[in-house]
Write a protein that holds these residues in place. Structure first.
Motif, PDB file in Angstrom:
ATOM      1  N   ASP A 100       1.119  -0.962  -0.011  1.00 35.43           N
ATOM      2  CA  ASP A 100       0.033  -0.112   0.021  1.00 35.43           C
ATOM      3  C   ASP A 100       0.888   1.136   0.031  1.00 35.43           C
ATOM      4  OD1 ASP A 100      -1.759   2.036   0.393  1.00 35.43           O
ATOM      5  OD2 ASP A 100      -2.624   1.236   2.156  1.00 35.43           O
ATOM      6  N   SER A 101       1.202   1.852  -1.193  1.00 35.71           N
ATOM      7  CA  SER A 101       1.948   2.820  -1.255  1.00 35.71           C
ATOM      8  C   SER A 101       1.410   3.569  -2.571  1.00 35.71           C
ATOM      9  CB  SER A 101       3.368   2.663  -1.407  1.00 35.71           C
ATOM     10  OG  SER A 101       4.070   3.678  -2.024  1.00 35.71           O
ATOM     11  N   PRO A 102       0.920   4.832  -2.414  1.00 38.45           N
ATOM     12  CA  PRO A 102       0.099   5.598  -3.611  1.00 38.45           C
ATOM     13  C   PRO A 102       1.520   5.896  -4.437  1.00 38.45           C
ATOM     14  CG  PRO A 102      -0.883   6.465  -1.475  1.00 38.45           C
ATOM     15  CD  PRO A 102       0.181   5.256  -1.222  1.00 38.45           C
ATOM     16  N   ALA A 103       2.556   6.481  -3.865  1.00 41.35           N
ATOM     17  CA  ALA A 103       3.524   6.889  -5.057  1.00 41.35           C
ATOM     18  C   ALA A 103       3.891   5.446  -5.738  1.00 41.35           C
ATOM     19  CB  ALA A 103       4.771   7.306  -4.086  1.00 41.35           C
ATOM     20  N   LEU A 104       4.210   4.401  -5.251  1.00 41.41           N
ATOM     21  CA  LEU A 104       4.651   3.227  -5.916  1.00 41.41           C
ATOM     22  C   LEU A 104       3.466   3.044  -6.756  1.00 41.41           C
ATOM     23  CD1 LEU A 104       6.760   1.060  -6.020  1.00 41.41           C
ATOM     24  CD2 LEU A 104       5.785  -0.294  -4.254  1.00 41.41           C
TER      25      LEU A 104
END
Length: 184
Positions: A118-122
């Motif tokens: 869970d990582s918006p940037a990723l």
């Protein structure tokens, strides 16, 4: 596949060990299988569940999936409306080449122990590469996105990340001599 709403589209990049897939499934379920490549994906809509590395996982919209080569996993919709996702398959040699080009002197390949991240940037970094492949973007665009994707995954999600050597404070005397010569 069980209905006309169920679909999967694949693309290959000539000359690179890189494939992309865009799929929507409601009822179709993958049996347990493995890929001999790294497999990275983004769930765009809905949610999917799968068994991997001895555990049950759910990837909902906006989450990233990260599978090491030869990770057995299955897959099916976790919600009645199904799920849409994009997946990348990258050969180990391609991942190694990208890392070596970006960080000369580093060794090893990244390992991922968490199959859902869970990582918006990723998510943003990973989602850009299948889009480039599907749209047959210029080779330079595809390779730039490939590098950004591999490095972002390695830095943000790998348990054995590949990090570039710290070059701060180091002076390249030969380069400085060339610059002085040009300035004179």
């Amino acid at each position: 596949m069980t209905s006309s709403k169920e679909r999967a589209t694949y693309w290959r990049v000539p000359g690179l060990a890189l494939e992309a897939m865009d799929a929507h499934f409601e009822r179709y379920a993958y049996p347990m299988h493995a890929h001999d490549t790294y497999s990275f994906g983004v769930t765009d809509d809905g949610a999917q569940s799968f068994v991997c590395r001895g555990g049950w996982h759910v990837s909902a919209a906006g989450l990233v999936m990260a599978f090491n080569p030869d990770d057995p996993h299955d897959g099916q919709s976790a919600v009645p409306q199904g799920h849409r996702y994009r997946m990348l398959h990258l050969g180990e040699d391609l991942v190694r080449d990208v890392i070596t080009d970006a960080a000369p002197g580093t060794a090893g390949l990244p390992l991922f122990d968490t199959p859902v991240v869970d990582s918006p940037a990723l998510t943003q970094a990973v989602a850009r590469l299948p889009t480039a492949v599907a749209k047959n973007a210029p080779r330079l665009v595809t390779e730039e996105r490939l590098t950004a994707t591999v490095l972002a995954l390695s830095r943000r999600a790998a348990t054995r990340p590949v990090t570039p050597p710290d070059r701060r404070g180091r002076v390249d005397l030969a380069a400085m001599a060339r610059v002085r010569g040009l300035l004179r």
